[in-house]
Write a protein that holds these residues in place. Structure first.
Motif, PDB file in Angstrom:
ATOM      1  N   ASP A   1     -19.899 -57.275  41.857  1.00 54.68           N
ATOM      2  CA  ASP A   1     -19.956 -57.885  40.535  1.00 54.68           C
ATOM      3  C   ASP A   1     -19.554 -59.350  40.603  1.00 54.68           C
ATOM      4  N   GLU A   2     -20.067 -60.120  39.660  1.00 54.37           N
ATOM      5  CA  GLU A   2     -19.624 -61.493  39.493  1.00 54.37           C
ATOM      6  C   GLU A   2     -19.167 -61.640  38.048  1.00 54.37           C
ATOM      7  N   ILE A   3     -17.915 -61.990  37.879  1.00 51.47           N
ATOM      8  CA  ILE A   3     -17.397 -62.177  36.533  1.00 51.47           C
ATOM      9  C   ILE A   3     -18.010 -63.427  35.922  1.00 51.47           C
ATOM     10  N   ARG A   4     -18.596 -63.281  34.737  1.00 49.80           N
ATOM     11  CA  ARG A   4     -19.180 -64.416  34.039  1.00 49.80           C
ATOM     12  C   ARG A   4     -18.544 -64.513  32.654  1.00 49.80           C
ATOM     13  N   VAL A   5     -18.367 -65.716  32.175  1.00 53.72           N
ATOM     14  CA  VAL A   5     -17.765 -65.941  30.871  1.00 53.72           C
ATOM     15  C   VAL A   5     -18.722 -66.762  30.020  1.00 53.72           C
ATOM     16  N   THR A   6     -18.658 -66.549  28.718  1.00 51.73           N
ATOM     17  CA  THR A   6     -19.508 -67.279  27.782  1.00 51.73           C
ATOM     18  C   THR A   6     -18.657 -68.270  26.997  1.00 51.73           C
ATOM     19  N   LEU A   7     -19.061 -69.528  27.023  1.00 48.36           N
ATOM     20  CA  LEU A   7     -18.350 -70.593  26.322  1.00 48.36           C
ATOM     21  C   LEU A   7     -19.199 -71.086  25.155  1.00 48.36           C
ATOM     22  N   ASN A   8     -18.553 -71.311  24.035  1.00 45.93           N
ATOM     23  CA  ASN A   8     -19.230 -71.896  22.880  1.00 45.93           C
ATOM     24  C   ASN A   8     -19.156 -73.409  22.975  1.00 45.93           C
ATOM     25  N   THR A   9     -20.302 -74.044  23.061  1.00 45.78           N
ATOM     26  CA  THR A   9     -20.364 -75.500  23.181  1.00 45.78           C
ATOM     27  C   THR A   9     -21.109 -76.076  21.975  1.00 45.78           C
ATOM     28  N   GLY A  10     -21.131 -77.388  21.910  1.00 46.42           N
ATOM     29  CA  GLY A  10     -21.858 -78.046  20.831  1.00 46.42           C
ATOM     30  C   GLY A  10     -23.340 -77.766  20.868  1.00 46.42           C
ATOM     31  N   ASN A  11     -23.846 -77.379  22.036  1.00 44.16           N
ATOM     32  CA  ASN A  11     -25.259 -77.066  22.180  1.00 44.16           C
ATOM     33  C   ASN A  11     -25.523 -75.561  22.193  1.00 44.16           C
ATOM     34  N   GLY A  12     -24.504 -74.783  21.759  1.00 35.94           N
ATOM     35  CA  GLY A  12     -24.680 -73.330  21.744  1.00 35.94           C
ATOM     36  C   GLY A  12     -23.927 -72.667  22.884  1.00 35.94           C
ATOM     37  N   PRO A  13     -23.947 -71.326  22.928  1.00 35.33           N
ATOM     38  CA  PRO A  13     -23.210 -70.596  23.968  1.00 35.33           C
ATOM     39  C   PRO A  13     -23.804 -70.820  25.357  1.00 35.33           C
ATOM     40  N   VAL A  14     -22.915 -70.966  26.330  1.00 37.57           N
ATOM     41  CA  VAL A  14     -23.326 -71.150  27.728  1.00 37.57           C
ATOM     42  C   VAL A  14     -22.561 -70.134  28.574  1.00 37.57           C
ATOM     43  N   THR A  15     -23.269 -69.377  29.403  1.00 37.43           N
ATOM     44  CA  THR A  15     -22.643 -68.386  30.280  1.00 37.43           C
ATOM     45  C   THR A  15     -22.604 -68.924  31.703  1.00 37.43           C
ATOM     46  N   ILE A  16     -21.402 -68.942  32.292  1.00 33.40           N
ATOM     47  CA  ILE A  16     -21.234 -69.483  33.645  1.00 33.40           C
ATOM     48  C   ILE A  16     -20.361 -68.534  34.456  1.00 33.40           C
ATOM     49  N   PRO A  17     -20.421 -68.595  35.792  1.00 35.25           N
ATOM     50  CA  PRO A  17     -19.517 -67.786  36.621  1.00 35.25           C
ATOM     51  C   PRO A  17     -18.066 -68.181  36.369  1.00 35.25           C
ATOM     52  N   PHE A  18     -17.198 -67.188  36.338  1.00 37.00           N
ATOM     53  CA  PHE A  18     -15.780 -67.472  36.110  1.00 37.00           C
ATOM     54  C   PHE A  18     -15.219 -68.405  37.169  1.00 37.00           C
ATOM     55  N   GLU A  19     -15.668 -68.247  38.423  1.00 38.35           N
ATOM     56  CA  GLU A  19     -15.133 -69.092  39.492  1.00 38.35           C
ATOM     57  C   GLU A  19     -15.383 -70.567  39.194  1.00 38.35           C
ATOM     58  N   ASP A  20     -16.556 -70.879  38.625  1.00 38.50           N
ATOM     59  CA  ASP A  20     -16.848 -72.275  38.295  1.00 38.50           C
ATOM     60  C   ASP A  20     -15.890 -72.782  37.225  1.00 38.50           C
ATOM     61  N   LEU A  21     -15.631 -71.932  36.212  1.00 39.46           N
ATOM     62  CA  LEU A  21     -14.708 -72.327  35.151  1.00 39.46           C
ATOM     63  C   LEU A  21     -13.299 -72.509  35.698  1.00 39.46           C
ATOM     64  N   ALA A  22     -12.864 -71.565  36.547  1.00 42.78           N
ATOM     65  CA  ALA A  22     -11.513 -71.642  37.100  1.00 42.78           C
ATOM     66  C   ALA A  22     -11.330 -72.898  37.942  1.00 42.78           C
ATOM     67  N   GLN A  23     -12.341 -73.230  38.742  1.00 38.14           N
ATOM     68  CA  GLN A  23     -12.245 -74.429  39.572  1.00 38.14           C
ATOM     69  C   GLN A  23     -12.195 -75.687  38.703  1.00 38.14           C
ATOM     70  N   HIS A  24     -12.979 -75.684  37.632  1.00 35.82           N
ATOM     71  CA  HIS A  24     -12.994 -76.852  36.740  1.00 35.82           C
ATOM     72  C   HIS A  24     -11.646 -77.011  36.050  1.00 35.82           C
ATOM     73  N   LEU A  25     -11.089 -75.895  35.539  1.00 33.36           N
ATOM     74  CA  LEU A  25      -9.793 -75.963  34.875  1.00 33.36           C
ATOM     75  C   LEU A  25      -8.691 -76.365  35.848  1.00 33.36           C
ATOM     76  N   SER A  26      -8.784 -75.842  37.087  1.00 43.71           N
ATOM     77  CA  SER A  26      -7.787 -76.179  38.094  1.00 43.71           C
ATOM     78  C   SER A  26      -7.823 -77.670  38.413  1.00 43.71           C
ATOM     79  N   SER A  27      -9.030 -78.225  38.516  1.00 43.79           N
ATOM     80  CA  SER A  27      -9.146 -79.653  38.829  1.00 43.79           C
ATOM     81  C   SER A  27      -8.612 -80.509  37.689  1.00 43.79           C
ATOM     82  N   MET A  28      -8.777 -80.020  36.441  1.00 41.25           N
ATOM     83  CA  MET A  28      -8.252 -80.762  35.291  1.00 41.25           C
ATOM     84  C   MET A  28      -6.722 -80.723  35.246  1.00 41.25           C
ATOM     85  N   LEU A  29      -6.156 -79.547  35.614  1.00 44.24           N
ATOM     86  CA  LEU A  29      -4.709 -79.383  35.534  1.00 44.24           C
ATOM     87  C   LEU A  29      -3.983 -80.016  36.705  1.00 44.24           C
ATOM     88  N   TYR A  30      -4.539 -79.814  37.908  1.00 42.07           N
ATOM     89  CA  TYR A  30      -3.808 -80.201  39.116  1.00 42.07           C
ATOM     90  C   TYR A  30      -4.473 -81.328  39.901  1.00 42.07           C
TER      91      TYR A  30
END
Length: 225
Positions: free
Chosen positions: A173-202
């Motif tokens: 399985d690949e965990i995917r998450v759906t984000l609500n954006t100004g252009n509508g919902p976007v579904t991306i792999p969780f790993e991509d989101l986690a890496q992006h959040l990690s880069s923003m935080l650290y």
């Protein structure tokens, strides 16, 4: 972290007069549940909250949970199971030996042998289990934080899943998450989101460079590992 070290008896109790640490003791049952075998109060309020928050899940009865322990001894039969905690085998070696197990959505526990006494060890970046009485601090350098094999960097993806409240991935399985954006919902792999959040935080160094034998175990926290 410091909060867990304050309530974990391995860290909080005075073991100066003993070579063996006072620890939480858990039995991994054949049915995939866990049972406390000690009479310490430590962690019980947390365990109760986990039990209350755990939903019924078909995965709790996964046959892979039937790979370890011997039947409960009569001395522990009156102790309650930790109904909120369930375990399963996560990974096995080609010869069938267990390499790691998963308890709920915590970072998985990697199984190995102690090189001296040949007892079993299970460790994650946060927790250490031993199948033998856990030595008190300073009595076995091989179990010191700086000698343990699994650190946060080794399980960063699992830590992020736990911190964001996302269940562990199943097989294939690949965990995917759906984000609500100004252009509508976007579904991306969780790993991509986690890496992006990690880069923003650290911060992200890479981007900077580019742009410029027993059925119960003794549990002790991994400290700052």
């Amino acid at each position: 972290g410091s909060h867990w070290m304050q309530i974990d008896p391995y860290w909080s109790h005075d073991h100066k007069s003993s070579k063996v640490a006072q620890t939480i003791i858990r039995k991994f049952e054949k049915n995939g549940t866990l049972k406390r075998l000690d009479d310490l109060e430590a962690m019980r309020s947390f365990e109760s909250s986990v039990s209350a928050a755990t939903d019924d899940d078909d995965d709790n009865n996964d046959d892979e949970g039937n790979t370890s322990s011997a039947p409960s001894s009569s001395s522990s039969s009156s102790l309650p199971s930790e109904s909120g905690f369930v375990w399963r085998v996560k990974e096995t070696a080609p010869n069938g030996l267990v390499k790691s197990i998963q308890v709920n959505h915590f970072p998985s526990y990697v199984a190995s042998r102690h090189p001296r006494n040949w007892g079993f060890i299970m460790q994650s970046c946060w927790v250490l289990f031993t199948s033998f009485p856990m030595p008190a601090q300073g009595h076995d350098e091989l179990l010191d934080d700086n000698k343990l094999a699994v650190g946060v960097d080794d399980q960063l993806d699992e830590v992020q899943r736990y911190n964001y409240g996302i269940a562990p991935m199943g097989r294939g399985d690949e965990i995917r998450v759906t984000l609500n954006t100004g252009n509508g919902p976007v579904t991306i792999p969780f790993e991509d989101l986690a890496q992006h959040l990690s880069s923003m935080l650290y911060g992200d160094d890479d981007d900077d460079e580019d742009d410029d034998d027993e059925d119960y175990v003794h549990e002790g926290g991994g400290g700052d590992n």
